[in-house]
Design an enzyme around this catalytic site. Structure first.
Site, short mmCIF file in Angstrom:
data_model
loop_
_atom_site.label_atom_id
_atom_site.label_comp_id
_atom_site.label_asym_id
_atom_site.label_seq_id
_atom_site.Cartn_x
_atom_site.Cartn_y
_atom_site.Cartn_z
N GLN A 35 -7.15 5.59 -4.02
CA GLN A 35 -6.96 7.03 -4.14
C GLN A 35 -8.31 7.71 -4.33
O GLN A 35 -8.58 8.33 -5.36
CB GLN A 35 -5.99 7.35 -5.28
N ASP A 83 0.02 5.06 1.02
CA ASP A 83 -0.15 5.95 2.17
C ASP A 83 -0.20 5.16 3.47
O ASP A 83 -1.03 4.28 3.64
CB ASP A 83 -1.43 6.80 2.01
N ASP A 113 0.87 -1.17 0.00
CA ASP A 113 0.00 0.00 0.00
C ASP A 113 0.92 1.23 0.00
O ASP A 113 2.09 1.13 0.38
CB ASP A 113 -0.88 -0.03 1.25
N ARG A 166 -11.16 -1.32 -5.85
CA ARG A 166 -11.06 -0.63 -4.56
C ARG A 166 -10.95 -1.65 -3.43
O ARG A 166 -11.81 -2.49 -3.24
CB ARG A 166 -12.26 0.28 -4.33
N LYS A 167 -9.84 -1.56 -2.71
CA LYS A 167 -9.67 -2.46 -1.57
C LYS A 167 -10.79 -2.18 -0.56
O LYS A 167 -11.15 -1.03 -0.36
CB LYS A 167 -8.30 -2.23 -0.92
N GLU A 207 1.03 8.86 6.39
CA GLU A 207 -0.38 9.15 6.10
C GLU A 207 -0.70 10.59 6.50
O GLU A 207 -0.50 10.98 7.64
CB GLU A 207 -1.28 8.19 6.89
N LYS A 208 -1.14 11.37 5.52
CA LYS A 208 -1.48 12.77 5.78
C LYS A 208 -2.81 13.16 5.13
O LYS A 208 -3.05 14.32 4.86
CB LYS A 208 -0.38 13.70 5.27
N ASP A 254 -1.61 -0.77 5.77
CA ASP A 254 -1.84 -0.16 7.08
C ASP A 254 -3.31 -0.17 7.50
O ASP A 254 -3.66 0.38 8.53
CB ASP A 254 -1.31 1.27 7.11
N THR A 275 -2.86 1.04 -4.37
CA THR A 275 -3.32 2.12 -3.50
C THR A 275 -4.71 2.64 -3.87
O THR A 275 -4.97 2.94 -5.03
CB THR A 275 -2.29 3.28 -3.51
#
Length: 183
Positions: free
Chosen positions: A52, A10, A8, A107-108, A16-17, A133, A50
């Site tokens: 998004q 972020d 992954d 999409r996970k 992670e932001k 994460d 990822t």
């Protein structure tokens, strides 16, 4: 057949932001380059998968995401690290706008990105690893047929129904995996 580490982005590669899409907000996690060098040295491909949804929500564009991805890939290349591919899903079933508001197989926690990466790069999923994460990452890996799952998090979620190993960083996960396998 090849083997891969599916990572992954972020929270695993970078801090992670919330909806990172600009270089000045992108902060590599400590130890990421060392971990990825180790992955490459052991003969594994690295494939980034990822979600998004910031694209689908209208916070940034696919072009902005792709530009950041190229910059990120260049930083890995400068560190002599080969990232085989980056797969992303811009959709969100409830918060997406227009064409982005769909229930997408990529999409996970759905395994679409992983399965696509496995097909395109001739990956044996039983010999591969996923590091994420979020529990949705773990579920996506399990749904794709990956048995070796690492959840990178500062806290442990002992209530998950998906079996995974807990780790505090990508470097810790990679080191643990190679120690456990004797590689």
């Amino acid at each position: 057949m090849n083997k891969a580490f599916f990572l992954d982005r972020d929270g695993v590669i970078n801090v992670e932001k919330n909806y990172v899409y600009q270089k000045h907000d992108f902060e590599f996690h400590q130890g990421v380059f060392e971990a990825c060098r180790m992955i490459n040295a052991k003969g594994y491909k690295i494939i980034i998968v990822t979600n998004q949804s910031g694209i689908g929500r209208g916070y940034y564009t696919e072009t902005q995401f792709l530009e950041l991805s190229q910059w990120m890939l260049q930083k890995f290349k400068e560190q002599q690290i080969c990232i085989s591919d980056v797969y992303f899903c811009p959709h969100h079933i409830t918060a997406g706008i227009g064409a982005y508001k769909v229930d997408c197989d990529n999409r996970k926690p759905k395994p679409g990105m992983i399965l696509k990466g496995a097909k395109e790069h001739h990956i044996d999923l039983k010999c591969s690893v996923l590091v994420g994460d979020r529990i949705t990452d773990m579920v996506a890996g399990k749904n794709a047929g990956i048995d070796k799952l690492f959840h990178v998090s500062p806290t442990v979620d002992e209530h998950s129904e998906v079996p995974f190993q807990y780790s505090i960083s990508l470097l810790n996960a990679v080191t643990t995996y190679f120690q456990d396998t004797g590689s």
